[in-house]
Design a protein around this motif. Structure first.
Motif, mmCIF file in Angstrom:
data_model
loop_
_atom_site.group_PDB
_atom_site.id
_atom_site.type_symbol
_atom_site.label_atom_id
_atom_site.label_comp_id
_atom_site.label_asym_id
_atom_site.label_seq_id
_atom_site.Cartn_x
_atom_site.Cartn_y
_atom_site.Cartn_z
ATOM 1 N N VAL A 145 -0.973 10.980 7.143
ATOM 2 C CA VAL A 145 -0.866 10.254 5.950
ATOM 3 C C VAL A 145 -1.333 8.809 6.133
ATOM 4 N N GLY A 146 -1.153 8.395 7.398
ATOM 5 C CA GLY A 146 -2.064 7.093 8.048
ATOM 6 C C GLY A 146 -3.497 7.522 7.965
ATOM 7 N N VAL A 147 -3.816 8.481 8.446
ATOM 8 C CA VAL A 147 -5.067 8.642 8.338
ATOM 9 C C VAL A 147 -5.984 8.821 7.052
ATOM 10 N N PHE A 148 -5.258 9.419 6.297
ATOM 11 C CA PHE A 148 -5.614 9.405 4.742
ATOM 12 C C PHE A 148 -5.696 8.023 4.215
ATOM 13 N N ALA A 149 -4.726 7.149 4.278
ATOM 14 C CA ALA A 149 -4.718 5.757 3.815
ATOM 15 C C ALA A 149 -5.921 4.932 4.501
ATOM 16 N N ILE A 150 -6.110 5.289 5.631
ATOM 17 C CA ILE A 150 -7.223 4.424 6.317
ATOM 18 C C ILE A 150 -8.699 4.784 5.483
ATOM 19 N N GLN A 151 -8.745 6.076 5.164
ATOM 20 C CA GLN A 151 -10.070 6.319 4.443
ATOM 21 C C GLN A 151 -10.210 5.797 3.072
ATOM 22 N N LEU A 193 7.666 17.221 13.509
ATOM 23 C CA LEU A 193 6.817 17.525 12.072
ATOM 24 C C LEU A 193 6.529 16.007 11.332
ATOM 25 N N PHE A 194 7.616 15.489 11.202
ATOM 26 C CA PHE A 194 7.651 14.004 10.413
ATOM 27 C C PHE A 194 6.655 13.190 11.132
ATOM 28 N N VAL A 195 6.615 13.090 12.404
ATOM 29 C CA VAL A 195 5.583 12.154 13.143
ATOM 30 C C VAL A 195 4.261 12.649 12.884
ATOM 31 N N VAL A 196 3.987 14.191 12.869
ATOM 32 C CA VAL A 196 2.566 14.437 12.623
ATOM 33 C C VAL A 196 2.449 14.289 11.238
ATOM 34 N N ALA A 197 3.289 14.382 10.156
ATOM 35 C CA ALA A 197 2.873 14.062 8.758
ATOM 36 C C ALA A 197 2.700 12.860 8.784
ATOM 37 N N ALA A 198 3.283 11.772 9.236
ATOM 38 C CA ALA A 198 3.097 10.207 9.169
ATOM 39 C C ALA A 198 1.556 10.038 9.697
ATOM 40 N N ALA A 199 1.109 10.684 10.857
ATOM 41 C CA ALA A 199 0.038 10.526 11.172
ATOM 42 C C ALA A 199 -0.988 10.833 10.335
ATOM 43 N N ASN A 228 0.970 -1.242 0.038
ATOM 44 C CA ASN A 228 -0.041 -0.120 -0.030
ATOM 45 C C ASN A 228 0.685 1.405 -0.122
ATOM 46 N N ARG A 229 0.887 1.987 -1.017
ATOM 47 C CA ARG A 229 1.817 3.223 -1.302
ATOM 48 C C ARG A 229 1.645 4.307 -0.077
ATOM 49 N N TRP A 230 0.239 4.449 0.398
ATOM 50 C CA TRP A 230 0.055 5.583 1.486
ATOM 51 C C TRP A 230 0.994 4.910 2.879
ATOM 52 N N TRP A 231 0.660 3.667 2.957
ATOM 53 C CA TRP A 231 1.020 3.014 4.378
ATOM 54 C C TRP A 231 2.715 2.992 4.183
ATOM 55 N N LEU A 232 3.235 2.782 2.997
ATOM 56 C CA LEU A 232 4.737 2.892 2.803
ATOM 57 C C LEU A 232 5.043 4.193 2.964
ATOM 58 N N PHE A 233 4.438 5.285 2.582
ATOM 59 C CA PHE A 233 4.975 6.771 2.605
ATOM 60 C C PHE A 233 4.948 7.226 4.228
ATOM 61 N N ALA A 234 3.720 6.678 4.795
ATOM 62 C CA ALA A 234 3.588 6.978 6.467
ATOM 63 C C ALA A 234 4.683 6.344 6.994
ATOM 64 N N GLY A 235 5.100 5.014 6.530
ATOM 65 C CA GLY A 235 6.050 4.411 7.396
ATOM 66 C C GLY A 235 7.474 4.975 7.250
ATOM 67 N N VAL A 236 7.853 5.418 6.051
ATOM 68 C CA VAL A 236 9.045 6.192 5.653
ATOM 69 C C VAL A 236 9.187 7.352 6.374
ATOM 70 N N LEU A 237 8.063 8.193 6.514
ATOM 71 C CA LEU A 237 7.940 9.414 7.475
ATOM 72 C C LEU A 237 8.239 9.182 8.589
ATOM 73 N N MET A 296 11.206 11.374 -0.108
ATOM 74 C CA MET A 296 10.841 11.865 -1.431
ATOM 75 C C MET A 296 10.480 11.045 -2.471
ATOM 76 N N ALA A 297 11.316 9.847 -2.564
ATOM 77 C CA ALA A 297 11.462 9.025 -3.560
ATOM 78 C C ALA A 297 9.982 8.133 -3.587
ATOM 79 N N VAL A 298 9.492 7.757 -2.075
ATOM 80 C CA VAL A 298 8.097 7.046 -2.183
ATOM 81 C C VAL A 298 7.068 7.905 -2.013
ATOM 82 N N ALA A 299 7.163 9.126 -2.071
ATOM 83 C CA ALA A 299 6.019 10.013 -1.985
ATOM 84 C C ALA A 299 5.062 9.698 -3.211
ATOM 85 N N PRO A 300 3.894 9.181 -2.958
ATOM 86 C CA PRO A 300 2.755 8.889 -4.086
ATOM 87 C C PRO A 300 2.044 10.099 -4.782
ATOM 88 N N SER A 301 2.099 11.276 -4.255
ATOM 89 C CA SER A 301 1.342 12.609 -4.921
ATOM 90 C C SER A 301 1.832 13.622 -4.281
#
Length: 257
Positions: free
Chosen positions: A251-257, A243-249, A139-148, A206-211
């Motif tokens: 993105v995680g919320v977005f991935a759940i939706q 700030l990265f923790v907030v961004a990861a959270a 899941n690309r959004w979960w991957l992005f959140a994990g890297v953040l 940046m490399a795994v950012a999906p959008s």
């Protein structure tokens, strides 16, 4: 603090060759509009497959291999342009150091330094480019959140703090001849290695950012530049971790939706 960083960049750009380097960095930002995104593992799936998987919108498409020509070269060129744009401002003090301490052939000296520094980052980009397809089914959004989140954790490590400190390190440069060339290559290698150790996680993000790539690039470039020029780099690194923790959270919320 951010204003101090901006002022420092302006002062550095006042030098002739440092100003040229700044112009190249700005031109590399224009290149983003013409080069494909680096995250080929998530973005080069056929449109038909994407339409077939509309009921599974959160699942990433199968990765398209990038190990064959010309896709690999396009990905590497995209990575180089992205590196110059995002990491370039942080290396301006090193460029200024070369300009001020090499009495002759400054242009050639700066090309040699930049070639070594950029070659090291290109190796990192090649490794990431070849590794990304392995995550094509994630899941690309979960991957992005994990890297953040990984980036946030790296910001808090002693290794990050040491690398950030070494980014401020300069070396005496011999005036001319082969000793000068060796000194410049060594300085480029030391500066590049410190930059890689400090910022590899941000570049992986940046490399795994999906959008919304431009928004992430601007934000991450601001983060790199801020922590490089701030008077309190360790405090800034910790603040960026939050700030990265907030961004990861988020993105995680977005991935759940």
């Amino acid at each position: 603090m951010a204003a101090n960083a901006i002022q420092r960049v302006r002062e550095l750009a006042a030098g002739r060759y440092t100003g040229i380097a700044t112009a190249i960095i700005l031109l590399s930002w224009l290149g983003f509009a013409f080069l494909p995104q680096h995250a080929t593992a998530h973005e080069q799936a056929p449109m038909a497959e994407h339409m077939h998987g509309m009921n599974h919108a959160n699942m990433a498409p199968m990765a398209t291999p990038v190990v064959h020509q010309p896709a690999l070269w396009i990905a590497i060129v995209s990575w180089i342009v992205m590196t110059i744009a995002m990491m370039g401002p942080a290396t301006l003090p090193a460029v200024r150091h070369v300009e001020q301490n090499v009495p002759r052939d400054r242009g050639r000296a700066l090309i040699l330094y930049a070639a070594v520094w950029l070659a090291m980052w290109t190796v990192v980009g090649l490794i990431i480019t070849l590794a990304l397809p392995a995550a094509g089914n994630v899941n690309r959004w979960w991957l992005f959140a994990g890297v953040l989140l990984l980036t946030a954790m790296w910001q808090l490590t002693p290794m990050k703090c040491r690398a950030l400190g070494e980014c401020h390190r300069s070396l005496p440069l011999p005036p001319d001849g082969w000793p000068a060339a060796k000194g410049l290559m060594r300085f480029g290698a030391i500066s590049g290695w410190a930059c890689i150790r400090s910022c590899w996680a941000m570049m992986l993000t940046m490399a795994v950012a999906p959008s919304a790539h431009l928004a992430w690039r601007v934000g991450l470039t601001a983060a790199v530049t801020w922590e490089r020029f701030t008077r309190y780099p360790r405090r800034t690194a910790w603040l960026l971790a939050g700030l990265f923790v907030v961004a990861a959270a988020a993105v995680g919320v977005f991935a759940i939706q």
